[in-house]
Design a protein around this motif. Structure first.
Motif, PDB file in Angstrom:
ATOM      1  N   VAL A  78      48.154  31.429  33.447  1.00 16.73           N
ATOM      2  CA  VAL A  78      47.086  30.425  33.399  1.00 16.73           C
ATOM      3  C   VAL A  78      47.018  29.650  34.714  1.00 16.73           C
ATOM      4  CG1 VAL A  78      46.338  28.295  32.259  1.00 16.73           C
ATOM      5  CG2 VAL A  78      47.074  30.249  30.888  1.00 16.73           C
ATOM      6  N   LEU A  79      48.163  29.301  35.278  1.00 20.62           N
ATOM      7  CA  LEU A  79      48.152  28.594  36.561  1.00 20.62           C
ATOM      8  C   LEU A  79      47.606  29.481  37.681  1.00 20.62           C
ATOM      9  CD1 LEU A  79      51.497  26.604  36.347  1.00 20.62           C
ATOM     10  CD2 LEU A  79      49.159  25.679  36.246  1.00 20.62           C
ATOM     11  N   MET A  80      47.907  30.777  37.639  1.00 20.45           N
ATOM     12  CA  MET A  80      47.328  31.680  38.637  1.00 20.45           C
ATOM     13  C   MET A  80      45.813  31.754  38.460  1.00 20.45           C
ATOM     14  SD  MET A  80      50.162  34.705  39.159  1.00 20.45           S
ATOM     15  CE  MET A  80      49.306  35.486  40.523  1.00 20.45           C
ATOM     16  N   LEU A  81      45.332  31.734  37.232  1.00 21.06           N
ATOM     17  CA  LEU A  81      43.889  31.681  36.993  1.00 21.06           C
ATOM     18  C   LEU A  81      43.322  30.382  37.559  1.00 21.06           C
ATOM     19  CD1 LEU A  81      41.233  32.688  35.668  1.00 21.06           C
ATOM     20  CD2 LEU A  81      41.978  31.457  33.607  1.00 21.06           C
ATOM     21  N   GLY A  82      44.047  29.279  37.371  1.00 27.86           N
ATOM     22  CA  GLY A  82      43.607  27.998  37.923  1.00 27.86           C
ATOM     23  C   GLY A  82      43.508  28.037  39.439  1.00 27.86           C
ATOM     24  N   VAL A  83      44.490  28.650  40.102  1.00 26.93           N
ATOM     25  CA  VAL A  83      44.452  28.793  41.557  1.00 26.93           C
ATOM     26  C   VAL A  83      43.268  29.659  41.968  1.00 26.93           C
ATOM     27  CG1 VAL A  83      45.685  29.755  43.549  1.00 26.93           C
ATOM     28  CG2 VAL A  83      46.921  28.378  41.873  1.00 26.93           C
ATOM     29  N   LEU A  84      43.040  30.749  41.241  1.00 21.06           N
ATOM     30  CA  LEU A  84      41.897  31.618  41.522  1.00 21.06           C
ATOM     31  C   LEU A  84      40.580  30.850  41.388  1.00 21.06           C
ATOM     32  CD1 LEU A  84      40.729  34.499  41.999  1.00 21.06           C
ATOM     33  CD2 LEU A  84      40.789  34.789  39.525  1.00 21.06           C
ATOM     34  N   THR A  85      40.460  30.048  40.335  1.00 18.50           N
ATOM     35  CA  THR A  85      39.246  29.266  40.111  1.00 18.50           C
ATOM     36  C   THR A  85      39.051  28.226  41.211  1.00 18.50           C
ATOM     37  OG1 THR A  85      39.467  29.604  37.727  1.00 18.50           O
ATOM     38  CG2 THR A  85      38.020  27.822  38.429  1.00 18.50           C
ATOM     39  N   LEU A  86      40.125  27.532  41.596  1.00 21.27           N
ATOM     40  CA  LEU A  86      40.023  26.568  42.702  1.00 21.27           C
ATOM     41  C   LEU A  86      39.594  27.265  43.987  1.00 21.27           C
ATOM     42  CD1 LEU A  86      43.128  24.260  42.181  1.00 21.27           C
ATOM     43  CD2 LEU A  86      40.714  23.643  41.922  1.00 21.27           C
ATOM     44  N   GLY A  87      40.159  28.421  44.255  1.00 20.32           N
ATOM     45  CA  GLY A  87      39.777  29.185  45.439  1.00 20.32           C
ATOM     46  C   GLY A  87      38.311  29.551  45.434  1.00 20.32           C
ATOM     47  N   TYR A  88      37.800  29.872  44.262  1.00 21.85           N
ATOM     48  CA  TYR A  88      36.371  30.202  44.139  1.00 21.85           C
ATOM     49  C   TYR A  88      35.516  28.977  44.496  1.00 21.85           C
ATOM     50  CZ  TYR A  88      31.869  31.116  41.946  1.00 21.85           C
ATOM     51  OH  TYR A  88      30.535  31.248  41.700  1.00 21.85           O
ATOM     52  N   TYR A  89      35.898  27.817  43.978  1.00 23.92           N
ATOM     53  CA  TYR A  89      35.113  26.613  44.243  1.00 23.92           C
ATOM     54  C   TYR A  89      35.282  26.102  45.672  1.00 23.92           C
ATOM     55  CZ  TYR A  89      33.370  26.308  39.572  1.00 23.92           C
ATOM     56  OH  TYR A  89      32.689  26.584  38.410  1.00 23.92           O
ATOM     57  N   TRP A  90      36.400  26.407  46.294  1.00 19.21           N
ATOM     58  CA  TRP A  90      36.616  26.008  47.694  1.00 19.21           C
ATOM     59  C   TRP A  90      36.157  27.089  48.665  1.00 19.21           C
ATOM     60  CZ3 TRP A  90      42.244  24.071  46.697  1.00 19.21           C
ATOM     61  CH2 TRP A  90      42.190  22.821  46.088  1.00 19.21           C
ATOM     62  N   ASN A  91      35.578  28.161  48.132  1.00 22.94           N
ATOM     63  CA  ASN A  91      35.094  29.287  48.953  1.00 22.94           C
ATOM     64  C   ASN A  91      36.178  29.866  49.864  1.00 22.94           C
ATOM     65  OD1 ASN A  91      32.495  29.373  47.907  1.00 22.94           O
ATOM     66  ND2 ASN A  91      31.801  27.767  49.295  1.00 22.94           N
ATOM     67  N   THR A  92      37.358  30.047  49.317  1.00 21.46           N
ATOM     68  CA  THR A  92      38.443  30.658  50.092  1.00 21.46           C
ATOM     69  C   THR A  92      38.787  32.009  49.488  1.00 21.46           C
ATOM     70  OG1 THR A  92      40.151  29.605  48.730  1.00 21.46           O
ATOM     71  CG2 THR A  92      39.440  28.408  50.691  1.00 21.46           C
ATOM     72  N   ASP A  93      39.402  32.841  50.303  1.00 22.30           N
ATOM     73  CA  ASP A  93      39.863  34.135  49.808  1.00 22.30           C
ATOM     74  C   ASP A  93      41.080  33.926  48.922  1.00 22.30           C
ATOM     75  OD1 ASP A  93      37.916  35.548  51.152  1.00 22.30           O
ATOM     76  OD2 ASP A  93      39.141  35.768  52.953  1.00 22.30           O
ATOM     77  N   TYR A  94      41.191  34.752  47.903  1.00 24.48           N
ATOM     78  CA  TYR A  94      42.319  34.682  46.979  1.00 24.48           C
ATOM     79  C   TYR A  94      43.426  35.576  47.503  1.00 24.48           C
ATOM     80  CZ  TYR A  94      44.998  34.954  42.635  1.00 24.48           C
ATOM     81  OH  TYR A  94      45.991  34.896  41.687  1.00 24.48           O
ATOM     82  N   ASP A  95      44.594  35.009  47.681  1.00 29.82           N
ATOM     83  CA  ASP A  95      45.763  35.772  48.110  1.00 29.82           C
ATOM     84  C   ASP A  95      46.793  35.717  46.990  1.00 29.82           C
ATOM     85  OD1 ASP A  95      47.564  37.119  49.971  1.00 29.82           O
ATOM     86  OD2 ASP A  95      48.614  35.188  50.037  1.00 29.82           O
ATOM     87  N   SER A  96      47.119  36.853  46.437  1.00 34.45           N
ATOM     88  CA  SER A  96      48.012  36.907  45.277  1.00 34.45           C
ATOM     89  C   SER A  96      49.401  36.366  45.582  1.00 34.45           C
ATOM     90  CB  SER A  96      48.120  38.339  44.770  1.00 34.45           C
ATOM     91  OG  SER A  96      46.868  38.809  44.371  1.00 34.45           O
ATOM     92  N   PHE A  97      49.949  36.678  46.747  1.00 34.54           N
ATOM     93  CA  PHE A  97      51.290  36.188  47.075  1.00 34.54           C
ATOM     94  C   PHE A  97      51.311  34.667  47.226  1.00 34.54           C
ATOM     95  CE2 PHE A  97      52.199  40.599  48.493  1.00 34.54           C
ATOM     96  CZ  PHE A  97      53.299  40.807  47.680  1.00 34.54           C
ATOM     97  N   THR A  98      50.277  34.118  47.846  1.00 30.87           N
ATOM     98  CA  THR A  98      50.187  32.662  47.962  1.00 30.87           C
ATOM     99  C   THR A  98      50.051  32.041  46.585  1.00 30.87           C
ATOM    100  OG1 THR A  98      49.137  32.882  50.127  1.00 30.87           O
ATOM    101  CG2 THR A  98      48.884  30.767  49.006  1.00 30.87           C
ATOM    102  N   SER A  99      49.235  32.636  45.751  1.00 31.27           N
ATOM    103  CA  SER A  99      49.021  32.129  44.400  1.00 31.27           C
ATOM    104  C   SER A  99      50.309  32.130  43.586  1.00 31.27           C
ATOM    105  CB  SER A  99      47.960  32.967  43.697  1.00 31.27           C
ATOM    106  OG  SER A  99      47.809  32.545  42.368  1.00 31.27           O
ATOM    107  N   ILE A 100      51.004  33.249  43.579  1.00 28.79           N
ATOM    108  CA  ILE A 100      52.218  33.328  42.761  1.00 28.79           C
ATOM    109  C   ILE A 100      53.305  32.394  43.307  1.00 28.79           C
ATOM    110  CG2 ILE A 100      53.359  35.294  43.897  1.00 28.79           C
ATOM    111  CD1 ILE A 100      53.983  36.342  41.051  1.00 28.79           C
ATOM    112  N   SER A 101      53.354  32.239  44.627  1.00 26.90           N
ATOM    113  CA  SER A 101      54.333  31.322  45.233  1.00 26.90           C
ATOM    114  C   SER A 101      54.006  29.872  44.886  1.00 26.90           C
ATOM    115  CB  SER A 101      54.359  31.499  46.748  1.00 26.90           C
ATOM    116  OG  SER A 101      54.725  32.809  47.085  1.00 26.90           O
ATOM    117  N   ALA A 102      52.724  29.512  44.970  1.00 28.23           N
ATOM    118  CA  ALA A 102      52.310  28.145  44.631  1.00 28.23           C
ATOM    119  C   ALA A 102      52.587  27.841  43.161  1.00 28.23           C
ATOM    120  CB  ALA A 102      50.829  27.959  44.945  1.00 28.23           C
ATOM    121  N   VAL A 103      52.308  28.810  42.304  1.00 25.35           N
ATOM    122  CA  VAL A 103      52.539  28.616  40.873  1.00 25.35           C
ATOM    123  C   VAL A 103      54.033  28.471  40.584  1.00 25.35           C
ATOM    124  CG1 VAL A 103      52.390  29.776  38.629  1.00 25.35           C
ATOM    125  CG2 VAL A 103      50.394  29.662  40.119  1.00 25.35           C
TER     126      VAL A 103
END
Length: 187
Positions: A78-103
């Motif tokens: 769910v937190l990775m989905l949240g990061v993906l959603t934030l990235g969409y709204y901030w118009n940034t590319d989604y990076d899976s390694f950054t996402s999983i590390s941040a989560v």
């Protein structure tokens, strides 16, 4: 679906274990993915704009997180989905390694004892394996399908089925050591 297994008899749980599908009984990112898939497609059928779909699905996923008791594997998904959603709204590319590390950092910040939870480690290791192996498989798959003379629809169906199997295999192969070491079995 909700993580309650009280109604399962010991024999039923043992049968799941013998067949090697006990993962179905444990809440995981797979359950979140299915939930997201169902609601995303339902909202798409209703012609909801992408922004409304993404917020709605994210709210539903966070509701599911709290409704199921916030297990580490559900929290990670769910937190990775949240990061993906934030990235969409901030118009940034989604990076899976950054996402999983941040989560992982967020989870350990709010719950330092989670470092001792085997479910958390299984979830993160399996996810990392998928992140590492899926792109390599995708490039092989593209080469393979370039040589096939099937319709794009059939290629999409076959690709989805094969990808589902590869995702499961990648996660399970990487988890073999942890399963054997800490559970005394290999699923």
């Amino acid at each position: 679906l909700l993580g309650t297994r009280d109604h399962l008899s010991g024999d039923t749980s043992l049968h799941f274990q013998r067949v090697g599908v006990t993962h179905i009984l444990a809440l995981s990112g797979m359950h979140v993915s299915v939930l997201i898939f169902v609601f995303e497609n339902f909202l798409r059928l209703l012609a909801c704009p992408k922004r409304i779909r993404s917020i709605t699905v994210c709210v539903i996923a966070f509701g599911y997180l709290f409704f199921t008791g916030a297990s580490p594997s559900i929290a990670r998904a769910v937190l990775m989905l949240g990061v993906l959603t934030l990235g969409y709204y901030w118009n940034t590319d989604y990076d899976s390694f950054t996402s999983i590390s941040a989560v992982l950092a967020i989870m350990l910040l709010f719950s330092p004892n989670a470092v001792l939870d085997m479910g958390m480690w299984l979830s993160f290791v399996a996810s990392a394996a998928i992140i590492v192996f899926l792109p390599a498989f995708d490039s092989v798959q593209e080469l393979l399908y370039a040589k096939l003379t099937l319709s794009p629809k059939w290629i999409k169906v076959i690709s989805a089925a094969i990808t589902a199997v590869v995702v499961g295999l990648a996660a399970n192969i990487v988890l073999i050591y942890l399963q054997a070491r800490f559970f005394g079995e290999i699923s």
